[in-house]
Design a protein around this motif. Sequence first.
Motif, mmCIF file in Angstrom:
data_model
loop_
_atom_site.group_PDB
_atom_site.id
_atom_site.type_symbol
_atom_site.label_atom_id
_atom_site.label_comp_id
_atom_site.label_asym_id
_atom_site.label_seq_id
_atom_site.Cartn_x
_atom_site.Cartn_y
_atom_site.Cartn_z
ATOM 1 N N THR A 152 44.638 37.060 32.193
ATOM 2 C CA THR A 152 44.408 37.979 31.090
ATOM 3 C C THR A 152 43.050 38.651 31.167
ATOM 4 O O THR A 152 42.879 39.794 30.764
ATOM 5 C CB THR A 152 44.512 37.226 29.748
ATOM 6 O OG1 THR A 152 43.734 36.031 29.871
ATOM 7 C CG2 THR A 152 45.947 36.892 29.441
ATOM 8 N N GLN A 153 42.058 37.939 31.725
ATOM 9 C CA GLN A 153 40.697 38.488 31.720
ATOM 10 C C GLN A 153 40.288 39.105 33.047
ATOM 11 O O GLN A 153 39.621 40.129 33.073
ATOM 12 C CB GLN A 153 39.707 37.358 31.394
ATOM 13 C CG GLN A 153 39.665 37.005 29.927
ATOM 14 C CD GLN A 153 38.464 36.164 29.638
ATOM 15 O OE1 GLN A 153 38.129 35.300 30.455
ATOM 16 N NE2 GLN A 153 37.807 36.402 28.517
ATOM 17 N N ASN A 154 40.639 38.412 34.126
ATOM 18 C CA ASN A 154 40.081 38.771 35.441
ATOM 19 C C ASN A 154 41.173 39.082 36.455
ATOM 20 O O ASN A 154 42.323 38.646 36.292
ATOM 21 C CB ASN A 154 39.248 37.617 36.003
ATOM 22 C CG ASN A 154 38.168 37.210 35.041
ATOM 23 O OD1 ASN A 154 37.423 38.044 34.538
ATOM 24 N ND2 ASN A 154 38.118 35.924 34.744
ATOM 25 N N TRP A 155 40.743 39.777 37.505
ATOM 26 C CA TRP A 155 41.612 39.927 38.666
ATOM 27 C C TRP A 155 40.791 39.673 39.938
ATOM 28 O O TRP A 155 39.554 39.812 39.945
ATOM 29 C CB TRP A 155 42.267 41.296 38.715
ATOM 30 C CG TRP A 155 41.332 42.459 38.474
ATOM 31 C CD1 TRP A 155 41.187 43.154 37.319
ATOM 32 C CD2 TRP A 155 40.422 43.032 39.424
ATOM 33 N NE1 TRP A 155 40.251 44.123 37.449
ATOM 34 C CE2 TRP A 155 39.753 44.086 38.752
ATOM 35 C CE3 TRP A 155 40.114 42.760 40.744
ATOM 36 C CZ2 TRP A 155 38.794 44.857 39.373
ATOM 37 C CZ3 TRP A 155 39.161 43.549 41.354
ATOM 38 C CH2 TRP A 155 38.502 44.587 40.675
ATOM 39 N N THR A 156 41.496 39.242 40.994
ATOM 40 C CA THR A 156 40.848 38.984 42.280
ATOM 41 C C THR A 156 41.666 39.651 43.386
ATOM 42 O O THR A 156 42.857 39.365 43.533
ATOM 43 C CB THR A 156 40.748 37.473 42.569
ATOM 44 O OG1 THR A 156 40.012 36.866 41.510
ATOM 45 C CG2 THR A 156 40.062 37.205 43.897
ATOM 46 N N LEU A 157 41.006 40.534 44.104
ATOM 47 C CA LEU A 157 41.664 41.238 45.213
ATOM 48 C C LEU A 157 41.147 40.613 46.514
ATOM 49 O O LEU A 157 39.936 40.554 46.738
ATOM 50 C CB LEU A 157 41.288 42.718 45.135
ATOM 51 C CG LEU A 157 41.785 43.666 46.203
ATOM 52 C CD1 LEU A 157 43.287 43.847 46.115
ATOM 53 C CD2 LEU A 157 41.087 45.017 46.060
ATOM 54 N N THR A 158 42.053 40.109 47.358
ATOM 55 C CA THR A 158 41.633 39.464 48.602
ATOM 56 C C THR A 158 42.147 40.271 49.800
ATOM 57 O O THR A 158 43.359 40.496 49.923
ATOM 58 C CB THR A 158 42.162 38.020 48.687
ATOM 59 O OG1 THR A 158 41.728 37.325 47.518
ATOM 60 C CG2 THR A 158 41.639 37.318 49.934
ATOM 61 N N LEU A 159 41.232 40.705 50.636
ATOM 62 C CA LEU A 159 41.596 41.439 51.852
ATOM 63 C C LEU A 159 41.336 40.543 53.060
ATOM 64 O O LEU A 159 40.228 40.010 53.216
ATOM 65 C CB LEU A 159 40.740 42.714 52.004
ATOM 66 C CG LEU A 159 40.712 43.694 50.832
ATOM 67 C CD1 LEU A 159 39.737 44.831 51.125
ATOM 68 C CD2 LEU A 159 42.092 44.240 50.557
ATOM 69 N N ARG A 160 42.370 40.363 53.914
ATOM 70 C CA ARG A 160 42.177 39.570 55.136
ATOM 71 C C ARG A 160 42.444 40.467 56.340
ATOM 72 O O ARG A 160 43.502 41.103 56.400
ATOM 73 C CB ARG A 160 43.122 38.367 55.153
ATOM 74 C CG ARG A 160 42.734 37.302 54.145
ATOM 75 C CD ARG A 160 43.539 36.020 54.352
ATOM 76 N NE ARG A 160 43.159 35.019 53.357
ATOM 77 C CZ ARG A 160 43.631 35.009 52.102
ATOM 78 N NH1 ARG A 160 44.523 35.902 51.717
ATOM 79 N NH2 ARG A 160 43.231 34.075 51.251
ATOM 80 N N PRO A 161 41.498 40.543 57.280
ATOM 81 C CA PRO A 161 41.697 41.456 58.431
ATOM 82 C C PRO A 161 42.890 41.036 59.271
ATOM 83 O O PRO A 161 43.131 39.850 59.482
ATOM 84 C CB PRO A 161 40.395 41.337 59.218
ATOM 85 C CG PRO A 161 39.630 40.214 58.629
ATOM 86 C CD PRO A 161 40.227 39.822 57.331
ATOM 87 N N ARG A 162 43.627 42.021 59.753
ATOM 88 C CA ARG A 162 44.782 41.744 60.607
ATOM 89 C C ARG A 162 44.356 41.627 62.076
ATOM 90 O O ARG A 162 44.883 40.806 62.809
ATOM 91 C CB ARG A 162 45.806 42.878 60.504
ATOM 92 C CG ARG A 162 46.490 42.973 59.152
ATOM 93 C CD ARG A 162 47.560 44.067 59.212
ATOM 94 N NE ARG A 162 48.026 44.434 57.881
ATOM 95 C CZ ARG A 162 49.021 43.799 57.243
ATOM 96 N NH1 ARG A 162 49.636 42.773 57.820
ATOM 97 N NH2 ARG A 162 49.401 44.191 56.042
ATOM 98 N N ASP A 199 46.043 40.773 48.843
ATOM 99 C CA ASP A 199 46.627 39.907 47.796
ATOM 100 C C ASP A 199 45.908 40.156 46.479
ATOM 101 O O ASP A 199 44.693 40.367 46.466
ATOM 102 C CB ASP A 199 46.448 38.424 48.159
ATOM 103 C CG ASP A 199 47.324 38.049 49.327
ATOM 104 O OD1 ASP A 199 48.499 38.455 49.344
ATOM 105 O OD2 ASP A 199 46.806 37.366 50.252
ATOM 106 N N ILE A 200 46.669 40.107 45.385
ATOM 107 C CA ILE A 200 46.049 40.250 44.068
ATOM 108 C C ILE A 200 46.442 39.067 43.186
ATOM 109 O O ILE A 200 47.608 38.699 43.135
ATOM 110 C CB ILE A 200 46.487 41.553 43.388
ATOM 111 C CG1 ILE A 200 45.917 42.742 44.175
ATOM 112 C CG2 ILE A 200 45.968 41.601 41.953
ATOM 113 C CD1 ILE A 200 46.351 44.051 43.623
ATOM 114 N N VAL A 201 45.449 38.445 42.567
ATOM 115 C CA VAL A 201 45.707 37.398 41.580
ATOM 116 C C VAL A 201 45.082 37.866 40.278
ATOM 117 O O VAL A 201 43.935 38.346 40.296
ATOM 118 C CB VAL A 201 45.065 36.055 42.016
ATOM 119 C CG1 VAL A 201 45.288 34.982 40.937
ATOM 120 C CG2 VAL A 201 45.622 35.618 43.352
#
Lengths: 206, 764
Positions: A134-144, A129-131
């Motif tokens: 304008t300034q930041n981004w957050t990449l969230t990885l969840r194990p399947r 998932d990516i959120v």
Amino acid sequence: MISGSLPILFAALTAALPPEAAALVARLARPAPASTAYLEVRFVHLLRAPLVLRGELDYRGAERLGKRVDSPYRELTTIADGTVTVERAGRAPHRFAIGRVPELEALLAGFGALLGGDAGRLDAGYTVDIVENTQNWTLTLRPRAAALAARVRALVVDGSDAEPRCFALYEADGDADVLLLGAAAAVEPPPRTRAEVEAHCRRLAP
Amino acid sequence: MSARRLWIAAWWLLLGAAALPLARGLRVSGDLTDFMPPPVDAEQRLVLDEIGRGPASRLLLVALGDAAPEQLAQWSRALAQALRHDPQFAQVENGETDLTTLDPAWLPYRYLLSPTLDHATFDRGFLREELQQRLADLAAPGAAELQELLPRDPTLEVLKLAERWTPARTPLLRDGVWFSPRGEALLLVATRAPGFDAAAQAAAIGALDAAFRALPGTDTARLTLSGPGYFTARLAAITRAEAERLSLIGTLGFAVLLLLAYRSVGVLALVALPLASGALAGVAALVLGYGYAHGITLAFGFTLLGVAQEYPIRVFSHRRADAADGVAAVWPLLRLAIVSTAIAYLAFYASGVPGLRQLAVFTIVGLLVAGAATRYALPVLLPPRFRDSATLPWNARLAHALAAVPRPRWLPAALLACALGALVLAPTPTWQNDLAALTPLPAAELAREAALRDALGAPDVRHVLVLEAADADGVLALGERISPQVEKLIAAGAAADIELPSRYLPSLATQRARQARLPERAALADALAAALDGLPFPPDLFAPFLADVDAARALPPLTPARFAETRFGQRLRTMLVAQDGRCFGLGALYGVRDVGALAAFAAATPGVRLLDLKAASEALVAAYRARILVALAAALVLLGVAVATALGDPRRALRVLAPMSLATLLAVAVLRLAGVSLSLFHLVALALAAGLGLHYALFFERPVADAAEARRTLHATLVCVLAAVLVFGLLAASTLPVLRAIGLTVALGVTFHFLLSIQMARPR
């Protein structure tokens, strides 16, 4: 034991992260070697205060990673050819096969895919998932995989522009491990609560 | 159906009915100690025990393959779980460390078992250093497991013990279980049954296989086994299959031979009756007298009893118009042969070795019953129609030709000289003491054994370090004393690891010394509080630690007997052997590279010996063979006296015994000249051939009234010789050295006995 995977996780962050997932992953591929200073804040439920470590991360390709602790003690962890070696001053080196910790092995595979820019392989192991604002981004990885998910809740990468700032590993038992990288690691005094760490990583006003 | 046929059928039915309960009543043992000379001292007894029952001989090496690693790991755990509940297995290891699942009641003992307190005390400085290390550990791999352990065991004594109790070279761990470099899940399984017990090992292997196949999804997976017990079972199966196959062919050939010789189907139903009756009687005698018999006793016994197969043939060939039962002409000689052979085997009984006594009982009873059956039952059951063998044209022509063969008087002396010369010139050692050389394993199996043993880091099967003391605690104390030197040997590369009993359990004195260094509760609480100053651990986190140390201060030191209640105590128990009021500790050796250094260390250290099980077992075999040789020599003397007494004429006795002895010597000479080293199996085969040769010589030597009777003797002897050469010649063609040894020796011996009897036994 998850903290042993941090050198691997770091490797992902040395890449520039564009906003769209596929494009982002495709551009994560990073030539080895690379190294950067880190500040690690580890929240352990057994302890009243987090462990705070400083040192350097060293990436020499997906199969060969190093994490050096400089303070408050000296320690070197290397993962090479499937073997994890932990060397601490005044102690005999402790070695074990990475297969002994399946989670670590799965994470290694996952980040091999991330660093290889292989979106397909990454997607096979994690939901991504990516959120962004304008300034930041957050990449969230969840194990399947259920076995891995039982240990690891999520891997979260925070960054801004083309620069990764923090890498956080949230374990299923509530413990958390956050690596602040590069410029973000230079903060003094180090953040000591989860809120402070999160604010620092997302560059929110304190 | 005629009454005669009914009787034959009834006899067979009776034998068949008796066979089953007898087979059930007889416990076949594989215990080599039955077959060895009585051990004279504690060390010999220990060697015997170690060879057969030692921990190394009970290990089965198991590999699971042909599936994904996670799947293999899951099967490994499930299989280990199943086998731990099976009483056939004493120990199952697959790499799962269950120290954390150890009964909590045992945990306080860690302070008496771990060497930490030998060089440290639980004061502020030591505890602070340890706690700082734990903080670093919490940030390093393995932290999750550590968090559970920490409140109770901040100095990680449990992990130190786990490391201490794990062999130096353990296989790779993957998903918590052992794996080989080739990606197979590995297990080490110790059977309760000794390694030499083929039947019990086969049963255990069957149970292991069934337990594995019962796990879901294993039908396409591969289960590989190795180890001494596996080899025992496998060799027994290979040998049995080969012997049965060759025996079947031999039996068919024998039947054809009989049909050609007697032109009668009736003799086929009769010919095996005396031998079968004798064998069953022999087994019955063993059941009544001993309740069990060694496998070798039975194998050798059935071989020696083979002489009885000649009795009915003699009867068949000597039937004639005026004496249709054929017995009158041959019985006096048969009786002489049977009685003198039985007397000869008394020498085996006198040897005192249990296995040889059983062999004597079986053979003597078998011979007497087979003889009685031939004399009293066979004649009334003979088929009414028969052909006098003296009237066969080819027989007459052969007898004529044989009579024309020159019989130079110098021939025996010349042959004797040649035989003695051959014995001197023989290129190989006279004796083969390594029984394993006669039952070699397929090369592929040996390679797999080596690979598995290496991957598992299993102990050396040949060498053992023996520690001797008055009692178990003495052995443990001795182990502690020599431990610094042993560490040096390991560091110098003499062996990868040397596992002394004291690694698992310290002596009582050492345990008490460690106990004395444990601080009182209040003092420990103060030291801990001081050590915790400024560290992020909550103040009351280590209450379980304080409680355990307090408990450890009051524990009675652990003895091997009490320790045996735990899994590692079981391991220790297999390393301590009480014998004759002394205690022996068995130190397992891993990856032996310098036997000389180990031997030198043992020689220079009182109470320590390096045991070479291969050399020791070969010495035992040599001692056993010496017994057999003495028994055989005594048997020969008894036979000579019996024959001479019965014949009442030393010159006649010489005509019987000389060809027999010379033929035996010639057979040995030919074997030796061909490079064969002699083993027990050759000796037994020579004894059987000599028994048959006695018949040939006795019958050829017998003065006969007419040429027809001489032709009948020739006919009978020819059938006997051809049958023996056919059956044993087939064994000689076997690929298995043990069958080849027996087959070749008997076939060769019988041929020489026949030829020399013609030359030397017949009156001139």
